[in-house]
Each structure stands twice: as structure tokens, then as C-alpha cells.
Design an enzyme around this catalytic site. Structure first.
Site, mmCIF file in Angstrom:
data_model
loop_
_atom_site.group_PDB
_atom_site.id
_atom_site.type_symbol
_atom_site.label_atom_id
_atom_site.label_comp_id
_atom_site.label_asym_id
_atom_site.label_seq_id
_atom_site.Cartn_x
_atom_site.Cartn_y
_atom_site.Cartn_z
ATOM 1 N N VAL A 1 0.836 -1.204 0.000
ATOM 2 C CA VAL A 1 0.000 0.000 0.000
ATOM 3 C C VAL A 1 0.867 1.248 0.000
ATOM 4 C CG1 VAL A 1 -1.685 1.329 1.321
ATOM 5 C CG2 VAL A 1 -1.941 -1.146 1.115
ATOM 6 N N ALA A 2 1.959 1.203 0.794
ATOM 7 C CA ALA A 2 2.854 2.359 0.880
ATOM 8 C C ALA A 2 3.554 2.638 -0.448
ATOM 9 C CB ALA A 2 3.894 2.116 1.973
ATOM 10 N N ILE B 1 2.237 2.464 -3.272
ATOM 11 C CA ILE B 1 1.281 3.068 -4.205
ATOM 12 C C ILE B 1 0.952 4.482 -3.718
ATOM 13 C CG2 ILE B 1 -1.031 2.919 -5.205
ATOM 14 C CD1 ILE B 1 -0.896 -0.120 -4.524
ATOM 15 N N GLU C 1 -1.398 6.660 -3.312
ATOM 16 C CA GLU C 1 -2.848 6.775 -3.511
ATOM 17 C C GLU C 1 -3.317 8.229 -3.552
ATOM 18 O OE1 GLU C 1 -2.285 5.879 0.930
ATOM 19 O OE2 GLU C 1 -1.545 5.082 -0.951
ATOM 20 N N ASP D 1 -7.434 30.002 -36.791
ATOM 21 C CA ASP D 1 -8.312 30.627 -37.756
ATOM 22 C C ASP D 1 -7.841 32.068 -37.949
ATOM 23 O OD1 ASP D 1 -10.575 30.833 -39.413
ATOM 24 O OD2 ASP D 1 -11.725 31.757 -37.805
ATOM 25 N N ASN E 1 2.931 7.257 4.856
ATOM 26 C CA ASN E 1 2.310 7.395 3.537
ATOM 27 C C ASN E 1 1.260 8.500 3.528
ATOM 28 O OD1 ASN E 1 2.707 6.174 1.018
ATOM 29 N ND2 ASN E 1 0.705 5.187 1.127
ATOM 30 N N ASP F 1 2.287 11.729 1.339
ATOM 31 C CA ASP F 1 1.528 11.647 0.082
ATOM 32 C C ASP F 1 0.501 12.766 -0.039
ATOM 33 O OD1 ASP F 1 2.894 9.443 -0.630
ATOM 34 O OD2 ASP F 1 1.155 8.187 -1.028
#
Length: 861
Positions: A253-254, A256, A258, A300, A680, A684
Site C-alpha cells: 500500500v505504501a 502506491i 494513492e 483561424d 504514507n 503523500d
């Protein structure tokens, strides 16, 4: 009529069935990073970390909702087309003229056209009398197109702007009258073809979406691999399987980040808000990042590069050719004043307080009068129009008979060639003399010069008469005053923006429905094209195969006289050559190409709803310069996202290195599951978001555009992640060892007191967080030092670091928290070790930047 209605269907535009909100929501979840986050939710719930699971789930839902909102907004282009294509129609059926709903119009119907009426279907004209139709939304031309029902077109693929015997759905009759037989309704019209192109264009993921998807796949595989590997090692070493399963899952999990999806959404949202303050409204969040990769701006002409306002730039009379300066005092002689007066009185337009009504050409002539010092209000009071001979497409002239103080004067304006045939005298310095061949040659040469500069020319003459005369006598024995040259001039600020874009490695291309010579003249003046060989027309494109055109497309800078299908073909050919294309426009005809481009940019002021709904970005000031500014902001936003990604991966890699190496060599785990999840959560979020809010780099436009295939780890970025992660992990391992050493033990000892293990883990825990927080400062720029950037220039980051350190102190200092995380209070050597080791990654990075700057300076010298 009923049979034809059943055969051809109602005269309306259709679109494919829209996805439901639920389908759109589920589509937002079809992403690898989202899959990995769902796995993280399941794992954290299994571990009993319900708060973490709720946070991750909230991130997923928030991102999906934002995506749905953006997609709903982006799906309205066809609806906007349906609105503009649904006027009432005046139809002649069985000899009776009546007004009907446009949906009931069928091929074969005869529509009656008059001024101010929108056209309900595509027509082949049967009759026309001074008929002019505003077609800029389809062709891009800035003035109404004159129509002539008697013309027969020979070329099968005549451009829309040259189909003078036809009229098209959703265009507006501005003058005259006419009638035409319906040849196309609904999706078979030119507007319908545009709707089809918009509806069938596949949505392409932005470079950022592609990179995040790839990153999600890689992280998912990496997390699973780490989890399995550590669990296998623990099994072989005979460790407690329940504890090791918890640690391996925690580490997975760490590994990743998140928070990445939320951070990207936050950074993009902040960027969107800042850009809206600078006249650029973003309709799709990921489009912000795509701007940073743009290397071609297809623009244009009318209203984007030009002012969308016909303006007299030069006039020619007996005194020679004179340039007209706008908003400056122009020297005005009696002859020039008479020329301007004639133009003003021979006009049906109005212009007051910056607002005009009537033909754009005649409005430009009124403004010329203002520029040359004519008091138009006084002139209007002194002069009364007695009669007029209206303009028609055969004579190409207009004449008025005016009374001034009991005297009568005829004023005539129109095509100079036609006017010369009717003039017998010329006005020279207050004198009227017979016109000679030399005089005519001088006028024709002036006309040729102005035409060569893409100016539209218009001549003017007059004659005094004794009494009121009829229209047939007005245009005889005229006295020539001169001629004017006018055009829709370029915006003043565009030239600098084109140059700035060029310096940033961005090529500007003009795509317009206007004539080749006119387009090239504007392009040359703005620095877009250097010679006429860089211009090509739609008809010339049609003669090239797809392969030939794709190979040659990069050689052209101007595409003139093109249809909506051509515009899409150009954009696709440019993209096929590996370019990231931004397309700007305002008309209905621009919508398909806006949709096909990587970044579609619509004009906010003059833009149609169709163009806006097909775009990714809207310019509230209709200014080309804003596009270049938006690209600069897009580059900085991408750089900020990249900083956040690299920072998160460096931190996560540090955790993996510390855990993996210690477990492989048989040590106790330096961090337990709850500590990993806390770290994390801490790193994070705040520091990564703060990096995403870093002030823009002023030198970003000195770099070349990013390749759309470039990964986050191009150049030294990958080495920074790898080096930073290994360094942080190694320092954490050293701190863990020092925790044993302080108490007279080593991690290899079989029997160690619980207090010693807690001391070692506390040191590792505090050191890892300190390294990560201070390392965030080093991630602000790959080569510039924190002192060059300004240590406190990113107050959000300083605040995040201070808050992060404070929370760490709370965890250690508060007994309840300390017990929950299995920590102990450090002694003085321990705190000094944490502080020293925490600063090492920052110092190492700063030393590396000194080396990189020196090497770059050496290479450039």
C-alpha cells in the site's frame, strides 16, 4: 410533401444517443491507477485501517465526479448546432408563400430569402437581387458573400466560399432578396456534415492521462511483486507469518501513491482557476497539461489573428498613395476630405460610439471619415439624400443624389474598373480636369499595388448637377476622386506572440476559408509565412493523396480556401506526423477541427456556441496572445505535476528499499504496518500538493515542447527518483542500526530488549519522514538551487514541511500517540542524528545541481 418528408426525414440535426450519467461515471473508473486504488481500499479495510480506506475511496469518487461533469459539458456541441439550425422558413408551395417550421422543409421546396432571415436548408439559388449572405460561421470570411443565381459553377469541388449560386443552412441574409430550391436538409446539409464529423470524432486521451494510466499499471505490478516477494522471504526465514503478511501488505500500500490522483486533480483545478483569471477558461481538466506539449498552433484568421473589422488602411487620390493611421491624427487635405465625404454620403451604414450597423465595408468608410477629421453629424444635418441607385452585382456600383445648401451632387462608389469606364474628369488639387490615359494608368497601378497587399479596393467619384435627375443619369460623366484599400487588419499583439511561440519551439499555422493571397498577406505580416510557396488551398489539398499530404503537411504555414472537412484532414495529418496540435476558431465550420485537435480553442466573444462546446479551452478576450500565455501556464502546471509524481515515487521507493533490504538480510522490520501507513498519509498529501502549487518557472518558454511520448522519468528525472529513493532508504537503515548501536546491540543479535527495538524503529521512523520532508525542497527544480528559486518563494511547501515535522513531534511526544505507534522518546544524540540524516538528501541534491549547472555552462561555452 408528406412523401418527401417520410423519405428524407425531418430537417434537423441528429446525434448519437448520449451515455447516461451512470455510464459516464463507470467509464471514469476504467483506469489502471483506479484499479490499484480499489485494491488499496480492500487491503486497508482488511487491515482495519478504515479511515485510510475512506480517504482513498473519497479520492476515487471525487475524481470520477469531476470527470463526469467535464464530459457532460463537452458533449453539447451537437445540441448547439441543433439550436442555430432551427429557424422558421418562408416557403412557396403550390404558388402560395407561407411561413413554416424549418423541420418540415424538404428537398424540392422553394424558400424565399429576405434580409434578416436565417436560411433553413441548403439551396441552389433560382433568383437573386443584390443578395448578400453572412457565411463567416461556415467559410471564415469576414464580409458577407454576394450571391448570383445566374452563375453556373464548372469545378465539381468548388470551395464553399466560392459557391456564389448556393446558400447554406444556418447562414444569414444581410441584404437583398432571392429564392432557391432546397437541395439538402438535416444531416445532408453542410452544417449537417459538420455535425457528423463532430459526432464521429473519437475522443483521444491526453498525454497526462496516458502517462498516469501507464504509471498505474507499473505501480500495481510493482506493489504485487513486493508483497509476494517479502512474504516469500519471510516464509523462508521462518518469521511470524501473520505479522509479515501485515507488513508486506502495508508496504505494498505504501508503494502506491494513492494521493496521486487527488493531487493531480487539485493541481489541475488550481491551474484552471489561475488561467481563468488570465482570460483562458479550461473545459477539460487534463487539457491543461496537454497545453505544455503543444508544438503547433493552428489558428483561424478572421477574429483570431485579425480584428474581425474591415478597416481602410490606404487611400489614393491626386496627391498619391497615403497610409491611414488609426487612433492618430491624420493630415487631411481638401482633396482627401472630399474623398472621405463622398464615401460617407454614399453609404447606408451607421457607426456611433464604437458600434456599427450595416455592411462592414461601409462601416469602414464611415470610420475613414472620422480618421480624416470629417464631422459626420454636421455633414448629415447639412446634406439630405434625395435619391439613390442601389448597388447590384452587375454594375458593382452604388450612387446617391444629395442636396447640400440648395445644390445637388451625385456620389458614386464601387469597383474601380467599372467606375473608370464612367468617368470623364478627375479631381486634382481642387481643380476638375479631363481624365487622361496617364491618369487612368496611375489609378490602375495603385489598384494593383493595393491588391498585391491583399487590400480590397473601392473607387469613388462625384458630379454636381443642376436639378434632380433619375437613376439612369446618375452614373454618367463622373469626376474621379480616388480609391481606398481596406482589409481586416491583424491584431497588433499577435506578431509578438507568434515570435514568442517560435522561440519556444511552437509553429503557428493559419487555417482559413479566405482567399490565398489575402491569407498570405496577413501571414507574412505576422511572421507566420515567409513566401507564397508555404500557402496551399483546399482545392490543391484535394489533388493530393492522404500519404502525399501527410508527408508534405509540415511544409505549409497557411491553408486557404478550406472547408470544414479540410480543416479536420489538416489537423489529423499534423497529428500523424507526431505533432501535438492546438486549433483555434470561432465559427461552426471550426467545430470539427476543434474537436479533432489535441487542444481545441474557441473564441469567447465572437465564438459560436457550437465552437465553444466542441473546444477544450475558451478565450474570453478572443486574443491569440492568450493562447501562448496558456501554453506557458500549461508547461508550468505539467512541471508541477511531474515534481509531485517524482517526489512521491522517491519517498515510496525509500520506504521499499528500507524495508526490503533489512528483511532480506534477516533484520527485524524497521517499520511496522501502522508506521508505514502514517508516513504514507503524511508525505503523500501536504508536501506533494504544495509542490503542485509551486510558482511558475520564468524560463519555461525557453525550452522546446515536450514530446507527447515523453515519460515522467525522461532525462535525469528517473535517476533522481532512483538515487533519491535509495539514499532515503539507506539513511533510514543507518538510523535503524544506530538505534541498536546506542543501546549496545546490533540488528543481527538474536535477543534484543523491546525498548532497544522501539528506539531503533523510532529513529528509522523519524529519519524517514525528515528525509522525505526536506527532500521536497530539492524537488522544486532539476538544476536550479533552492536559493535561486527563493527558499520561501513557495510558502505552501514551507508550511507543509513545518506542519509535517510538528505532527511527527506530536506522535512522539504525546504518550497516547507514542504508545499507539510503538515508539519511544529519543535522547539528544538521537534527535541530532534525525536532523543530520534528514538534511542529507537535500544537501546531496544541491551539490548535484551545482555539478549539472557547471556542466551545462561548459557545454554552452
Amino acid at each position: 410533401m408528406k412523401a418527401r418528408l417520410e423519405k428524407y426525414g425531418p430537417n434537423k440535426l441528429t446525434a448519437r444517443k448520449k451515455k447516461s450519467i451512470l455510464q459516464l461515471f463507470l467509464a471514469q473508473l476504467q483506469d489502471w491507477l483506479i484499479y490499484v486504488l480499489f485494491a488499496a481500499v480492500v487491503i486497508t479495510v482488511f487491515m482495519g485501517e478504515y479511515i485510510d480506506a475512506i480517504i482513498i475511496l473519497a479520492v476515487i469518487i471525487l475524481n470520477a465526479v469531476l470527470g463526469v461533469v467535464q464530459e457532460v459539458k463537452a458533449g453539447n456541441a451537437i445540441e448547439a448546432l441543433q439550436k442555430i439550425a432551427a429557424p422558421k422558413a418562408l416557403v412557396r408551395r403550390e404558388g402560395v408563400v407561407k411561413e413554416v417550421d424549418s423541420e418540415t422543409v424538404v428537398p424540392g421546396d422553394v424558400l424565399i430569402l429576405d434580409a434578416g432571415r436565417y436560411i433553413a436548408a441548403d439551396l441552389r439559388l433560382l433568383e437573386s437581387a443584390n443578395l448578400q449572405i453572412e457565411e463567416s460561421a461556415l467559410t471564415g470570411e469576414s464580409v458577407p458573400s454576394p450571391k448570383d443565381a445566374t452563375i453556373t459553377l464548372k469545378a465539381p469541388n468548388t470551395p464553399l466560399g466560392d459557391r456564389d449560386n448556393a446558400a447554406f443552412m444556418s447562414t444569414l441574409v444581410t441584404a437583398g432578396r432571392g429564392s432557391g430550391v432546397v437541395v439538402g436538409t438535416g444531416m445532408q446539409t453542410e452544417v449537417g456534415k459538420i455535425a457528423t464529423i463532430i459526432d464521429t470524432e473519437e475522443e483521444i486521451k491526453t498525454p497526462l492521462e496516458i502517462r498516469l494510466n501507464k504509471l498505474g499499471k507499473s505501480l500495481g505490478k510493482f506493489a504485487i511483486g513486493i508483497c509476494v516477494l517479502i512474504f516469500v522471504v519471510a516464509l523462508l526465514q521462518g518469521r511470524d507469518l501473520a505479522e509479515m503478511f501485515l507488513i508486506s501488505v502495508s508496504l505494498a500500500v505504501a508503494s502506491i501513491p494513492e494521493g496521486l490522483a487527488a493531487i493531480v486533480a487539485i493541481v489541475l483545478s488550481i491551474g484552471v482557476t489561475n488561467m481563468s483569471k488570465r482570460n483562458a477558461i479550461i473545459r477539460r481538466l487534463p487539457a491543461v497539461e496537454t497545453l505544455g506539449s503543444v508544438n503547433i498552433i493552428c489558428s483561424d484568421k478572421t477574429g483570431t489573428l485579425t480584428q474581425n473589422k474591415m478597416t481602410v488602411l490606404r487611400y489614393f487620390n491626386s496627391e498619391g498613395e497615403v497610409a491611414v493611421e488609426r487612433e492618430k491624427e491624420n493630415p487631411s487635405t481638401d482633396d482627401a476630405a472630399l474623398l472621405a465625404k463622398a464615401m460617407v454620403l454614399c453609404s447606408d451604414a451607421t457607426y456611433e460610439n464604437g458600434e456599427g450597423t450595416g455592411d462592414p465595408t461601409e462601416i469602414a468608410l464611415l470610420i475613414l471619415g472620422d480618421d480624416l477629421g470629417i464631422d459626420r453629424q454636421a455633414l448629415g444635418r447639412q446634406s439630405k439624400r434625395i435619391d439613390e441607385f442601389s448597388f447590384d452585382s452587375d454594375r458593382k456600383l452604388m450612387s446617391t443624389l444629395n442636396e447640400e445648401n440648395g445644390r445637388y451632387t451625385v456620389y458614386t462608389k464601387g469597383a474601380i474598373d467599372n467606375l473608370l469606364q464612367l468617368t470623364t474628369h478627375v479631381h486634382i488639387k481642387g481643380q476638375v480636369v479631363p481624365i487622361s490615359e496617364q491618369h487612368k494608368q496611375q489609378v490602375q497601378e495603385a489598384t494593383a499595388r493595393m491588391s498585391g497587399q491583399a487590400l480590397r479596393t473601392l473607387g469613388v467619384a462625384y458630379k454636381p448637377v443642376d436639378t434632380v435627375i433619375g437613376a439612369d443619369e446618375m452614373e454618367q460623366d463622373l469626376i474621379l476622386l480616388g480609391l481606398v484599400g481596406m482589409m481586416d487588419p491583424p491584431r497588433m499583439e499577435v506578431k509578438d506572440s507568434v515570435r514568442k511561440a517560435k522561440e519556444a519551439g511552437i509553429k503557428t499555422i493559419m487555417i482559413t476559408g479566405d482567399h490565398k493571397i489575402t491569407a498570405f498577406a496577413i501571414g507574412y505580416e505576422l511572421g507566420i509565412a515567409d513566401h507564397l510557396d508555404q500557402a496551399i488551398t483546399g482545392q490543391e489539398i484535394d489533388r493530393l493523396s492522404e500519404t502525399e499530404f501527410s508527408e508534405k503537411v509540415n511544409d505549409y504555414r497557411i491553408f486557404a480556401r478550406v472547408s470544414p472537412e479540410h480543416k479536420v484532414r489538416i489537423v489529423r495529418a499534423l497529428k500523424a506526423q507526431g505533432n501535438v496540435v492546438s486549433m483555434t476558431g470561432d465559427g461552426v465550420n471550426d467545430a470539427p477541427s476543434l474537436n479533432a485537435a489535441d487542444i481545441g480553442v474557441a473564441m469567447g466573444i465572437t465564438g459560436t456556441d457550437v465552437a465553444k462546446n466542441a473546444s477544450d479551452m475558451i478565450l474570453t478576450d478572443d486574443n491569440f496572445a492568450t493562447i501562448v500565455s496558456a501554453i506557458e501556464q500549461g508547461r508550468n502546471i505539467y512541471n508541477n505535476i511531474r515534481k509531485a509524481v517524482l517526489f512521491l515515487l522517491s519517498c515510496n521507493l525509500g520506504e521499499v528499499v528500507a524495508m526490503f533490504i533489512t528483511l532480506m538480510i534477516g533484520w527485524e522490520a524497521p517499520l511496522i504496518a501502522t508506521q508505514l501507513l502514517w508516513i504514507n498519509l503524511l508525505t503523500d498529501s501536504m508536501p506533494a500538493v504544495a509542490l503542485g502549487m509551486d510558482p511558475g518557472d520564468p524560463d519555461v518558454m525557453k525550452e522546446k515542447p515536450r514530446s507527447p511520448n515523453e515519460s515522467f522519468f525522461t532525462g535525469i528525472a528517473g535517476w533522481r527518483v532512483l538515487g533519491g529513493g535509495i539514499l532515503i532508504g539507506t539513511l533510514t537503515i543507518f538510523a535503524f542500526w544506530f538505534g541498536y548501536y546506542e543501546h549496545g546491540y546490533t540488528p543481527f543479535d538474536d535477543v534484543v530488549p523491546v525498548a532497544t527495538l522501539e528506539n531503533a524503529r523510532t529513529l528509522a521512523f523519524m529519519t524517514l519522514v525528515a528525509c522525505q520532508l526536506f527532500y521536497a525542497l530539492a524537488m522544486r527544480h532539476p538544476t536550479k538551487s533552492i536559493f535561486q528559486l527563493g527558499v520561501f518563494s513557495n510558502r505552501y511547501l514551507i508550511g507543509a514541511i513545518v506542519l509535517g515535522l510538528a505532527l511527527q513531534l506530536v506522535v512522539v511526544a504525546v504518550p497516547l500517540m507514542r504508545k499507539a505507534f510503538n515508539l519511544t522518546m529519543l535522547d539528544t544524540p538521537g534527535w541530532l542524528m534525525v536532523l543530520t540524516l534528514g538534511l542529507v538528501p537535500l544537501l546531496v541534491n544541491e551539490l548535484g545541481k551545482i555539478y549539472l549547472r557547471a556542466r551545462k555552462k561548459q557545454q554552452s561555452s
